[in-house]
Each structure stands twice: as C-alpha cells, then as structure tokens.
Design an enzyme around this catalytic site. Structure first.
Site, PDB file in Angstrom:
ATOM      1  N   ASP A  60      54.296  27.903  37.642  1.00  0.00           N
ATOM      2  CA  ASP A  60      54.192  27.493  39.009  1.00  0.00           C
ATOM      3  C   ASP A  60      54.637  25.991  39.234  1.00  0.00           C
ATOM      4  O   ASP A  60      54.221  25.090  38.616  1.00  0.00           O
ATOM      5  CB  ASP A  60      52.821  27.533  39.635  1.00  0.00           C
ATOM      6  CG  ASP A  60      52.575  27.113  40.674  1.00  0.00           C
ATOM      7  OD1 ASP A  60      52.816  28.099  41.681  1.00  0.00           O
ATOM      8  OD2 ASP A  60      51.921  26.071  41.211  1.00  0.00           O
ATOM      9  N   THR A  93      57.380  26.867  45.897  1.00  0.00           N
ATOM     10  CA  THR A  93      57.527  25.453  45.443  1.00  0.00           C
ATOM     11  C   THR A  93      58.539  25.101  44.502  1.00  0.00           C
ATOM     12  O   THR A  93      59.187  24.077  44.507  1.00  0.00           O
ATOM     13  CB  THR A  93      56.035  25.144  44.662  1.00  0.00           C
ATOM     14  OG1 THR A  93      55.882  25.886  43.658  1.00  0.00           O
ATOM     15  CG2 THR A  93      55.128  25.255  45.647  1.00  0.00           C
ATOM     16  N   THR A  94      59.038  26.108  43.444  1.00  0.00           N
ATOM     17  CA  THR A  94      60.004  25.818  42.561  1.00  0.00           C
ATOM     18  C   THR A  94      61.423  25.840  43.455  1.00  0.00           C
ATOM     19  O   THR A  94      62.383  24.817  43.194  1.00  0.00           O
ATOM     20  CB  THR A  94      60.201  26.941  41.499  1.00  0.00           C
ATOM     21  OG1 THR A  94      58.811  26.721  40.944  1.00  0.00           O
ATOM     22  CG2 THR A  94      61.149  26.604  40.760  1.00  0.00           C
ATOM     23  N   ASP A 385      48.896  32.396  45.496  1.00  0.00           N
ATOM     24  CA  ASP A 385      50.111  32.494  46.132  1.00  0.00           C
ATOM     25  C   ASP A 385      50.194  33.625  46.708  1.00  0.00           C
ATOM     26  O   ASP A 385      50.943  33.762  47.834  1.00  0.00           O
ATOM     27  CB  ASP A 385      51.210  32.229  44.822  1.00  0.00           C
ATOM     28  CG  ASP A 385      51.206  30.795  44.450  1.00  0.00           C
ATOM     29  OD1 ASP A 385      50.702  30.125  45.064  1.00  0.00           O
ATOM     30  OD2 ASP A 385      52.033  30.249  43.357  1.00  0.00           O
TER      31      ASP A 385
END
Length: 517
Positions: A60, A93-94, A385
């Site tokens: 994550d 997010t990545t 998520d």
C-alpha cells in the site's frame, strides 16, 4: 563600495535557482521510485522495519510512504499527495505518487531544454483539465449492481495480502456491508466498521449485522447471551451519590451506622430495580458501575458493561435505536433500544461482545481474521481500501481499470496539445508521456515488455476504445479490462491526476530553499 547585508543566520543554508529545482525534482522522483514496483496486481511488497524493530509488510503506497523516514521537504509533499488520496477516496495512493514523480521527471527534461518553470506549470494545469474531461468520457455506462461493485472491490484488493481467501470472496462481503448502510440520501463510510482479530484463517472473516465491542460483562455471573434484547445506554455513574461540597457526618451509635449502610445499599439496589422494572436486558454504561450494583444487576439477569468508550456507546445507541441517557430518572420504553441478540463470545484469549440485529440504522462490522498479525494488518488495509472504492464508485461511477483510462487520458491530452500555442505545448505533451508511464509500469511489474505493451495498448485503444494490462492467474496481456471485470472508481482517477499535478506544480515553482541548520 557598499557592503552586502546578510539577513540569515550563520547556521542557515540556501540553495537557489536550478540547483534548488534539481534537488526538489530528484527528491520527488526518489519517493516515486520507492513505490513504483508495488503498482498493480503483480506489484511487489515492501518490508519496513522501524528503529524499535517493528515490521510492516505491505504494498500500500500510503502506508509505505508514511512509514518511511523522509526528511526532504519536497519529498514530503509527495507523501502528502498519497495521504490526501487516501483520505479522499481510499485508493490510488501509489498511482498518485508515481504520477507525481513522472511529472517531475518530464519537467526535468524540459528544464534542461531551457523551458521556464512557469510555462511547465501552465501546461500541466491545462493538461490536467483535459485529463478530467477524458476521465468523464471513459465512464462505463452500466448499472452499478452488486456484481459490478464486487469487481470494483476485487480490483482494489488484487495483489494485496488477503491471506488464504480469494479477493472475490472478500469483495462480496464488502459490497454487502455497503448495501446494508446505503440510504437514499448518502452512504456514511463511518457506518462500516472494521474489527481485526488474529487467531484464525482469513476465510473465517464475516460480516456482522451490528457492532463488536472489546468488552466483557461487568461481573462473571452475568448472562453471556441475551436474545430479543432490550438495551439501555447510560452516560452516568451507577454508584453512591456524593455531594459537591465536603461534608462530614457524625455517627454516634451502631443503629445509625446500620441505617446509613441500609440507605446506601437501597440506593445501589434501586438502580438495578429501576432498570429491571423498565424491562432492560442489556445495559451499556460509559461510566463506572459500582461492584455492588453490578452484583444486583446480575441477580436481575441483566447483562451490563462498564466504562465503555464514548464511541462504542454511541455505536450501540445507533445500532439499537436507544437514547443516550444522563440519568435513570423517568426511564420509559421510548428511551430504550432493541437488538436481536447481544452475546459475549470467546475469541482466542479475549472476550468479544456482538450486538446483532438492532432496530436502529447504525453501523455494520466486518470482522477480519488472520493467521498472523502481519497478514491481518495487510488484510485490514486491503478491506478498508475496498470499502472506500465501492462507496466512491456508487457516488461517482466507474471507468476501465488496468491502465486503460490512463491510455485514454494520454491519447486525449496528446491530441489536444496540437491546439496549445507556444512552448506550453511541450509541457502538455510531457504530461501525456508522464501519464503513460502508469500502464508501462503495470506491464513491467506484470513481467511483460513495457515498450511492446505500450505500443500495443495505443494500437488497441485506437481500434477498440479500451485497452489495458489484463492479468490472469499465470499471465498478463493487453485486453479489454471491462470485459475482464477490471474497473476502478472514476473518483480515484480524478483525484490521482489532480493531487499529483498540484504537487508537481508546487514543487516546480520553488526556486529558493532556505534551511536552518
């Protein structure tokens, strides 16, 4: 000759001009490269070890960047990008961090070609606007039924640690949880609680129609299960009342002492009698319950919990429909809630209290199980998520995943660049190149040639309108992600583009770094 005036302390350092820009760009790119290999379903995990020896294993992006000890101020901005993405939509997010790093990398090439930072910033702003239009056009025109939402959740969890259970099974739990709390007005994300408990396989995870409390009965002789329960939630102490002013009472005989003890005991017994007379089966008290009161409650067959947190007391009230009471005076049926069952169950070495089937519109709980703490921690992140993306999909629709939307964005931005005047056109084209780095990274992480994959993605997009890196159990290839059930919330893509662009623009506008040593 006029002497120069110094306004900084001797311990300060200053980096200006291109040197400052180079430093900031390199720092941003380093952060992006740290999480690049985790992107996609075939992404790798990172093991993070802190100074105390605590280990976190995850892919994550937000967790990785949060756990890293990053000091460079420009690099910190990319950490904030991932945190903003996490708070806004829960996933991507990545993607946001990698895109920000790519935008900085492309900007570095433009800076080498003597393109002014303001021109690059302007070009990125225009390209981001065009990207938003492309995302809207790529929205999948389909009903958001449970099957499609399950695909959204599964796409979010694929590649993340889910223990011994398939992501599809957990995705169904997520969709069911969201549907339970969905109303005509909105979906309150806080109504879906996650409760992680080690000691069992991930396949033992379940959806509880209610809430879980880390609480045990006030005394051991209370019932451990109550069905068709009438519930009271109290925000007051159940103990002997004391005056606000200091006072002393003189007792001159045994009879007076006995009378004082009897009066005190009657007061404490009265609490239990009041609750029993009102038909209360379960008492949740956010304050202290005197041991003698707990004993009287047990004698009356009432299951009571003491010193419950304010948040948990509020959740019980929401689930059961009970009012939070400040006193037991004038207690009536309208103040009480109901639940199908309240049970205290043993999980490992601890007791967990389940409040199921309440009459209120309160939360539901995903009880997550894991064989080890590391598995459980990653499973909890993956499920959190997944819940967020399902909510985002319901509220904003979905787009093709697997890099297909990014290919469409790059194509749309590159086509629009021809209509942009001056050097700004170069920045718009650089934005398109940066966005294409995302599907290229997906291909690389999936083990296929990124250059060949990018060429095929562009060609297939031109002919079919949607093309992504579709990964199977043993292979990956270019295909239609929608047909393969790979879709993402449009809000995730939109937020990633917006936050990454804003961070890159902010960093590029810095030409002077002043630091106190």
């Amino acid at each position: 000759m006029q002497q120069p005036m110094y306004v900084l302390s001797e311990d300060s350092s200053r980096t200006r001009g291109r040197a400052a820009q180079d430093s900031n760009v390199r720092a941003g790119r380093a952060v992006a490269n740290a999480v690049r290999t985790t992107l996609g379903p075939r992404g790798m995990d990172k093991m993070l070890v802190d100074t105390a020896g605590e280990v976190v294993i995850t892919n994550d992006g937000a967790t990785i960047l949060r756990e890293m000890d990053i000091e460079h101020p420009a690099a910190q901005m990319l950490v904030e990008v991932s945190e903003t993405q996490e708070e806004a939509v829960g996933d991507g997010t990545t993607t946001a961090a990698v895109l920000a790093g790519e935008l900085l990398a492309r900007a570095e090439d433009l800076l080498d070609d003597a393109i002014h930072p303001s021109v690059i910033v302007e070009g990125y702003h225009e390209a981001a606007r065009i990207a938003g239009e492309a995302i809207d056009e790529m929205r999948v025109d389909a009903d958001l039924d449970d099957d499609l939402l399950a695909r959204v959740a599964e796409s979010s969890m694929t590649g993340k640690g889910t223990g011994d259970v398939a992501a599809a099974t957990l995705a169904e739990l997520v969709v069911e949880a969201v549907r339970r709390v969905e109303t005509d007005e909105e979906i309150d994300r806080d109504d879906i609680r996650l409760h992680a408990r080690a000691g069992a396989a991930s396949s033992a995870s379940e959806l509880v129609d209610g809430i879980l409390l880390d609480e045990e009965p006030a005394t051991d002789d209370m019932p451990r299960e109550v069905t068709d329960a009438t519930v009271a939630v109290l925000d007051a102490k159940l103990e002997v009342r004391t005056g606000e002013a200091d006072a002393e009472y003189a007792i001159s005989s045994v009879d007076q002492l006995d009378a004082a003890i009897r009066a005190e005991d009657a007061e404490l017994r009265g609490y239990a009698e009041t609750l029993a007379a009102a038909g209360v089966d379960v008492l949740v008290c956010s304050k202290k319950i005197d041991d003698r009161v707990a004993g009287y409650l047990a004698d009356a067959g009432i299951l009571a919990f003491t010193n419950v947190s304010d948040a948990d007391a509020g959740a019980v009230a929401a689930v059961t429909g009970a009012k939070r009471l400040g006193t037991l005076a004038d207690l009536d049926a309208d103040d009480l809630g109901t639940a199908a069952s309240v049970s205290v169950e043993r999980h490992g070495e601890d007791d967990l209290t389940f409040v199921r089937g309440g009459s209120g519109d309160g939360p539901v709980t995903l009880l997550l199980r894991g064989s080890t703490e590391h598995v459980l921690a990653e499973l909890e992140r993956a499920m959190a998520d997944a819940v967020d993306v399902v909510v985002a999909a319901i509220e904003g629709g979905v787009v093709p995943g697997a890099g297909a939307t990014e290919i469409a964005i790059a194509d749309r931005v590159r086509s629009a660049a021809a209509g942009v005047e001056g050097r700004t056109q170069l920045a718009v084209e650089a934005f398109a190149d940066a966005v294409e780095a995302l599907p290229r990274t997906l291909a690389e992480n999936a083990g296929i040639d990124p250059i060949d994959a990018l060429v095929e993605l562009r060609s297939t997009h031109e002919s079919a309108g949607s093309a992504g890196i579709v990964t199977g159990e043993r292979s990956a290839s270019v295909g239609d992600p929608v047909a393969a059930g790979i879709v993402d919330p449009a809000a995730v893509k939109r937020e990633a583009v917006a936050s990454a662009t804003e961070a890159a623009r902010l960093i590029l506008r810095i030409d002077d770094v002043i630091a106190a040593e």
